[in-house]
Design a protein around this motif. Sequence first.
Motif, PDB file in Angstrom:
ATOM      1  N   MET A   1       0.855  -1.189   0.000  1.00 18.96           N
ATOM      2  CA  MET A   1       0.000   0.000   0.000  1.00 18.96           C
ATOM      3  C   MET A   1       0.890   1.239   0.000  1.00 18.96           C
ATOM      4  SD  MET A   1      -3.257   0.913   2.434  1.00 18.96           S
ATOM      5  CE  MET A   1      -2.355   0.695   3.953  1.00 18.96           C
ATOM      6  N   ARG A   2       0.519   2.229  -0.795  1.00 17.53           N
ATOM      7  CA  ARG A   2       1.340   3.431  -0.971  1.00 17.53           C
ATOM      8  C   ARG A   2       0.576   4.674  -0.500  1.00 17.53           C
ATOM      9  NH1 ARG A   2       3.043   3.836  -6.772  1.00 17.53           N
ATOM     10  NH2 ARG A   2       0.865   4.394  -7.114  1.00 17.53           N
ATOM     11  N   LYS A   3       1.334   5.609   0.064  1.00 17.45           N
ATOM     12  CA  LYS A   3       0.811   6.927   0.393  1.00 17.45           C
ATOM     13  C   LYS A   3       1.690   7.977  -0.268  1.00 17.45           C
ATOM     14  CE  LYS A   3      -2.669   6.202   3.310  1.00 17.45           C
ATOM     15  NZ  LYS A   3      -4.047   6.738   3.117  1.00 17.45           N
ATOM     16  N   ILE A   4       1.058   9.061  -0.748  1.00 21.35           N
ATOM     17  CA  ILE A   4       1.776  10.155  -1.397  1.00 21.35           C
ATOM     18  C   ILE A   4       1.656  11.394  -0.513  1.00 21.35           C
ATOM     19  CG2 ILE A   4       1.953  11.604  -3.458  1.00 21.35           C
ATOM     20  CD1 ILE A   4       0.508   9.336  -4.986  1.00 21.35           C
ATOM     21  N   LEU A   5       2.795  12.012  -0.230  1.00 22.15           N
ATOM     22  CA  LEU A   5       2.821  13.169   0.654  1.00 22.15           C
ATOM     23  C   LEU A   5       3.484  14.356  -0.043  1.00 22.15           C
ATOM     24  CD1 LEU A   5       3.999  11.501   3.997  1.00 22.15           C
ATOM     25  CD2 LEU A   5       1.660  11.957   3.250  1.00 22.15           C
ATOM     26  N   LEU A   6       2.821  15.501  -0.002  1.00 25.59           N
ATOM     27  CA  LEU A   6       3.423  16.769  -0.422  1.00 25.59           C
ATOM     28  C   LEU A   6       4.024  17.388   0.833  1.00 25.59           C
ATOM     29  CD1 LEU A   6       3.816  18.962  -2.649  1.00 25.59           C
ATOM     30  CD2 LEU A   6       1.659  19.962  -1.860  1.00 25.59           C
ATOM     31  N   VAL A   7       5.344  17.572   0.834  1.00 26.33           N
ATOM     32  CA  VAL A   7       6.057  17.914   2.064  1.00 26.33           C
ATOM     33  C   VAL A   7       6.793  19.239   1.916  1.00 26.33           C
ATOM     34  CG1 VAL A   7       7.901  17.188   3.630  1.00 26.33           C
ATOM     35  CG2 VAL A   7       6.311  15.491   2.699  1.00 26.33           C
ATOM     36  N   ASP A   8       6.580  20.135   2.892  1.00 31.76           N
ATOM     37  CA  ASP A   8       7.354  21.368   2.942  1.00 31.76           C
ATOM     38  C   ASP A   8       8.190  21.390   4.214  1.00 31.76           C
ATOM     39  OD1 ASP A   8       5.601  22.000   4.991  1.00 31.76           O
ATOM     40  OD2 ASP A   8       4.897  23.880   4.114  1.00 31.76           O
ATOM     41  N   ASN A   9       8.946  22.461   4.402  1.00 29.60           N
ATOM     42  CA  ASN A   9       9.809  22.558   5.571  1.00 29.60           C
ATOM     43  C   ASN A   9       9.010  22.785   6.839  1.00 29.60           C
ATOM     44  OD1 ASN A   9      12.632  22.730   6.613  1.00 29.60           O
ATOM     45  ND2 ASN A   9      11.930  24.740   7.274  1.00 29.60           N
ATOM     46  N   GLY A  10       7.904  23.529   6.713  1.00 30.69           N
ATOM     47  CA  GLY A  10       7.082  23.848   7.868  1.00 30.69           C
ATOM     48  C   GLY A  10       7.261  25.285   8.299  1.00 30.69           C
ATOM     49  N   SER A  11       6.237  25.819   8.959  1.00 27.65           N
ATOM     50  CA  SER A  11       6.235  27.213   9.396  1.00 27.65           C
ATOM     51  C   SER A  11       5.327  27.342  10.605  1.00 27.65           C
ATOM     52  CB  SER A  11       5.720  28.121   8.268  1.00 27.65           C
ATOM     53  OG  SER A  11       5.503  29.448   8.733  1.00 27.65           O
ATOM     54  N   LEU A  12       5.579  28.350  11.408  1.00 29.78           N
ATOM     55  CA  LEU A  12       4.691  28.639  12.530  1.00 29.78           C
ATOM     56  C   LEU A  12       3.492  29.476  12.103  1.00 29.78           C
ATOM     57  CD1 LEU A  12       7.346  29.437  15.294  1.00 29.78           C
ATOM     58  CD2 LEU A  12       6.040  27.332  14.994  1.00 29.78           C
ATOM     59  N   ARG A  13       3.472  29.917  10.859  1.00 29.24           N
ATOM     60  CA  ARG A  13       2.359  30.708  10.351  1.00 29.24           C
ATOM     61  C   ARG A  13       1.286  29.794   9.762  1.00 29.24           C
ATOM     62  NH1 ARG A  13       3.789  36.254   9.385  1.00 29.24           N
ATOM     63  NH2 ARG A  13       5.355  36.760  10.978  1.00 29.24           N
TER      64      ARG A  13
END
Length: 288
Positions: A1-13
């Motif tokens: 089973m596969r999952k696809i993730l769009l990933v960024d660095n992250g922010s507190l905003r």
Amino acid sequence: MRKILLVDNGSLRPAATLNLRRLADALSQATGDAVEAASLLHSFKIPPEQLGCRKADSLGPLAERYAAEGVTELLILPFFFGPSQALTRYLPERLAEVQANYPQLSVRVAPPLVDTLLAPDLRLAQLLADNVRERISGQSRPKVVLVDHGSPIPEVTAVRNYLTGQLSALLADEAECVTFASMERREGDAYRFNEPLLETLLASPELAEGDVILSMLFLSPGRHAGEGGDIAEICAQAMSRAPGLNVVTTRLVGENDAILELLVTRLQQALAGGPLLMELPATGAKDD
């Protein structure tokens, strides 16, 4: 089973997480493959009530949850311009921790938005050019500065300089010049490749008079590129020191829906077995 993730660095905003979710939903609609949003760092600290009462997902805990549910492959689509340390160091280290507990899990990471080793692609530069054109109205051949945060990694800064060359060609008849700058840099000669700093460039005789458009090489609103952020403060200070200077900023890359086409391409390439930034293969069944 596969999952696809769009990933960024992250922010507190909150705006950054909401924009990442918006793009993940749009990718799902465009491709027919379910895509979910996750951040490497920071975003989990945002109060859920600021995110539609849904807590931001961090990559590590989300990967652990999926693996526990029987997921055997994670396909990660980086929402990054280039190969930052967050992608090349933190991400594999964090996912290796997950794989230690779930050795059946394999991880494939698609290339970032710009990969200078792939065939030339003008779409991101075209998006930047269109953002600049939105701000040219009424101005006569302004100076354009492609500004990014600044990076300790030369390969990331090289991506910005690569895009500057493309943008200069696309705006040759519309801008007086196209150059680049970093918002900030680390101390020491080892990081001089980030020069010039935006503050220094805006104070230079070449730019201290007339119209300047900042082409914002930032993906989502945050404390640097968001409303009232560091870039806005640098510009306000520059204009207060040089009354003849008029600086305007473009919208951010991730706020232009044209970025979706490039993300779709990266996802389709990865699904078809195309080039990857990295691959962390499964190591086999876990011993009981």
